[in-house]
Design a protein around this motif. Structure first.
Motif, mmCIF file in Angstrom:
data_model
loop_
_atom_site.group_PDB
_atom_site.id
_atom_site.type_symbol
_atom_site.label_atom_id
_atom_site.label_comp_id
_atom_site.label_asym_id
_atom_site.label_seq_id
_atom_site.Cartn_x
_atom_site.Cartn_y
_atom_site.Cartn_z
ATOM 1 N N SER A 25 0.847 -1.189 0.000
ATOM 2 C CA SER A 25 0.000 0.000 0.000
ATOM 3 C C SER A 25 0.879 1.234 0.000
ATOM 4 C CB SER A 25 -0.926 0.014 1.221
ATOM 5 O OG SER A 25 -0.165 0.052 2.426
ATOM 6 N N GLY A 26 0.297 2.362 -0.384
ATOM 7 C CA GLY A 26 1.000 3.629 -0.310
ATOM 8 C C GLY A 26 1.842 3.978 -1.517
ATOM 9 N N GLY A 27 1.827 3.144 -2.531
ATOM 10 C CA GLY A 27 2.596 3.437 -3.728
ATOM 11 C C GLY A 27 1.956 2.788 -4.935
ATOM 12 N N THR A 28 2.535 3.004 -6.105
ATOM 13 C CA THR A 28 2.035 2.357 -7.314
ATOM 14 C C THR A 28 2.734 1.012 -7.448
ATOM 15 O OG1 THR A 28 1.697 4.528 -8.324
ATOM 16 C CG2 THR A 28 1.673 2.601 -9.773
ATOM 17 N N PHE A 29 2.035 -0.030 -7.035
ATOM 18 C CA PHE A 29 2.639 -1.356 -6.906
ATOM 19 C C PHE A 29 3.293 -1.827 -8.194
ATOM 20 C CE2 PHE A 29 3.342 -5.347 -4.984
ATOM 21 C CZ PHE A 29 2.922 -6.353 -5.830
ATOM 22 N N SER A 30 2.653 -1.553 -9.314
ATOM 23 C CA SER A 30 3.149 -2.079 -10.584
ATOM 24 C C SER A 30 4.453 -1.437 -11.036
ATOM 25 C CB SER A 30 2.090 -1.898 -11.676
ATOM 26 O OG SER A 30 1.792 -0.530 -11.843
ATOM 27 N N THR A 31 4.916 -0.418 -10.349
ATOM 28 C CA THR A 31 6.178 0.229 -10.707
ATOM 29 C C THR A 31 7.359 -0.317 -9.896
ATOM 30 O OG1 THR A 31 5.947 2.058 -9.125
ATOM 31 C CG2 THR A 31 4.975 2.351 -11.323
ATOM 32 N N TYR A 32 7.096 -1.305 -9.062
ATOM 33 C CA TYR A 32 8.150 -1.872 -8.213
ATOM 34 C C TYR A 32 8.478 -3.312 -8.592
ATOM 35 C CZ TYR A 32 7.614 2.108 -5.102
ATOM 36 O OH TYR A 32 7.585 3.373 -4.587
ATOM 37 N N VAL A 33 9.750 -3.603 -8.640
ATOM 38 C CA VAL A 33 10.238 -4.974 -8.638
ATOM 39 C C VAL A 33 10.076 -5.490 -7.212
ATOM 40 C CG1 VAL A 33 12.293 -6.416 -8.836
ATOM 41 C CG2 VAL A 33 11.872 -4.594 -10.504
ATOM 42 N N MET A 34 9.614 -6.710 -7.081
ATOM 43 C CA MET A 34 9.379 -7.275 -5.754
ATOM 44 C C MET A 34 10.308 -8.459 -5.514
ATOM 45 S SD MET A 34 7.120 -5.284 -4.578
ATOM 46 C CE MET A 34 6.777 -6.163 -3.044
ATOM 47 N N GLY A 35 10.710 -8.606 -4.276
ATOM 48 C CA GLY A 35 11.589 -9.706 -3.921
ATOM 49 C C GLY A 35 11.187 -10.335 -2.606
ATOM 50 N N TRP A 36 11.602 -11.571 -2.449
ATOM 51 C CA TRP A 36 11.484 -12.266 -1.165
ATOM 52 C C TRP A 36 12.888 -12.596 -0.678
ATOM 53 C CZ3 TRP A 36 7.196 -12.916 1.765
ATOM 54 C CH2 TRP A 36 5.943 -12.777 1.151
ATOM 55 N N PHE A 37 13.114 -12.361 0.586
ATOM 56 C CA PHE A 37 14.359 -12.697 1.256
ATOM 57 C C PHE A 37 14.024 -13.486 2.514
ATOM 58 C CE2 PHE A 37 17.489 -9.971 -0.946
ATOM 59 C CZ PHE A 37 16.629 -9.196 -1.708
ATOM 60 N N ARG A 38 15.019 -14.112 3.085
ATOM 61 C CA ARG A 38 14.803 -14.823 4.343
ATOM 62 C C ARG A 38 16.029 -14.717 5.223
ATOM 63 N NH1 ARG A 38 14.671 -21.104 2.071
ATOM 64 N NH2 ARG A 38 16.925 -21.288 1.631
ATOM 65 N N GLN A 39 15.795 -14.858 6.528
ATOM 66 C CA GLN A 39 16.887 -14.805 7.484
ATOM 67 C C GLN A 39 16.654 -15.850 8.558
ATOM 68 O OE1 GLN A 39 17.664 -10.927 9.189
ATOM 69 N NE2 GLN A 39 19.762 -11.524 9.707
ATOM 70 N N ALA A 40 17.577 -16.768 8.645
ATOM 71 C CA ALA A 40 17.540 -17.805 9.672
ATOM 72 C C ALA A 40 18.320 -17.335 10.895
ATOM 73 C CB ALA A 40 18.127 -19.102 9.129
ATOM 74 N N PRO A 41 18.048 -17.879 12.069
ATOM 75 C CA PRO A 41 18.769 -17.461 13.277
ATOM 76 C C PRO A 41 20.274 -17.608 13.110
ATOM 77 C CG PRO A 41 16.888 -18.807 13.861
ATOM 78 C CD PRO A 41 17.000 -18.868 12.367
ATOM 79 N N GLY A 42 20.987 -16.555 13.439
ATOM 80 C CA GLY A 42 22.437 -16.584 13.371
ATOM 81 C C GLY A 42 23.020 -16.471 11.984
ATOM 82 N N LYS A 43 22.152 -16.255 10.988
ATOM 83 C CA LYS A 43 22.643 -16.154 9.611
ATOM 84 C C LYS A 43 22.275 -14.808 9.012
ATOM 85 C CE LYS A 43 22.582 -21.098 8.557
ATOM 86 N NZ LYS A 43 22.154 -22.132 7.564
ATOM 87 N N GLU A 44 22.959 -14.474 7.931
ATOM 88 C CA GLU A 44 22.661 -13.231 7.241
ATOM 89 C C GLU A 44 21.384 -13.384 6.413
ATOM 90 O OE1 GLU A 44 27.193 -11.449 6.674
ATOM 91 O OE2 GLU A 44 25.965 -11.941 4.940
ATOM 92 N N ARG A 45 20.757 -12.254 6.134
ATOM 93 C CA ARG A 45 19.581 -12.259 5.264
ATOM 94 C C ARG A 45 20.012 -12.686 3.866
ATOM 95 N NH1 ARG A 45 15.389 -7.386 5.878
ATOM 96 N NH2 ARG A 45 15.818 -8.106 8.019
ATOM 97 N N GLU A 46 19.236 -13.583 3.251
ATOM 98 C CA GLU A 46 19.607 -14.073 1.937
ATOM 99 C C GLU A 46 18.455 -13.923 0.944
ATOM 100 O OE1 GLU A 46 20.560 -18.239 1.820
ATOM 101 O OE2 GLU A 46 18.607 -18.859 2.599
ATOM 102 N N PHE A 47 18.829 -13.751 -0.302
ATOM 103 C CA PHE A 47 17.879 -13.630 -1.393
ATOM 104 C C PHE A 47 17.178 -14.957 -1.637
ATOM 105 C CE2 PHE A 47 16.123 -12.538 -5.405
ATOM 106 C CZ PHE A 47 16.372 -13.596 -6.263
ATOM 107 N N VAL A 48 15.871 -14.883 -1.936
ATOM 108 C CA VAL A 48 15.094 -16.076 -2.262
ATOM 109 C C VAL A 48 14.586 -16.014 -3.700
ATOM 110 C CG1 VAL A 48 13.027 -17.413 -1.711
ATOM 111 C CG2 VAL A 48 14.404 -16.432 0.143
ATOM 112 N N ALA A 49 13.868 -14.940 -4.036
ATOM 113 C CA ALA A 49 13.263 -14.855 -5.366
ATOM 114 C C ALA A 49 12.905 -13.413 -5.661
ATOM 115 C CB ALA A 49 12.006 -15.717 -5.442
#
Length: 122
Positions: A25-49
């Protein structure tokens, strides 16, 4: 300014499936590339998709390719992550993020959700 809210996380057995959603919300969604990331305990945040503005281009981390599917519905301002054949090592907090440009690096993404926990039991 884009606000992102993830949902759909939970506890699932290995081999099971979950679908995460991220409402924008709050922006024009279709103008953004979207990503999913994840972070496990004790690990760095990593790219998913990631998925581009129209949904015609997607890219996955090697560890999830063939098991996870990213999609978006611009009419609903929502991006999804369908996760199948889940493994215990998929356990993490999953974040959705928005960027003006394609990329797999977290600093490329200016806007982030609060995250949703996914736990896969063995």
């Amino acid at each position: 300014q884009v606000q992102l809210v993830e949902s759909g996380g939970g506890l699932v057995q290995a081999g099971g499936s979950l679908r995460l959603s991220c409402a924008a919300s709050g922006g024009t969604f279709s103008t953004y590339v979207m990503g999913w990331f994840r972070q496990a305990p004790g690990k760095e945040r990593e790219f998913v998709a990631t998925i581009d503005w129209s949904g015609s281009y997607t890219y996955y981390a090697g560890s999830v390719k063939g098991r996870f599917t990213i999609s978006r519905d611009n009419a609903k301002n929502t991006v999804y992550l369908q996760m199948s054949s889940l493994k215990p090592e998929d356990t993490a907090v999953y974040y959705c993020a928005a960027s003006r440009d394609k990329g797999t690096s977290a600093p490329n993404y200016a806007y982030w959700g609060q995250g949703t926990q996914v736990t896969v039991s063995s």
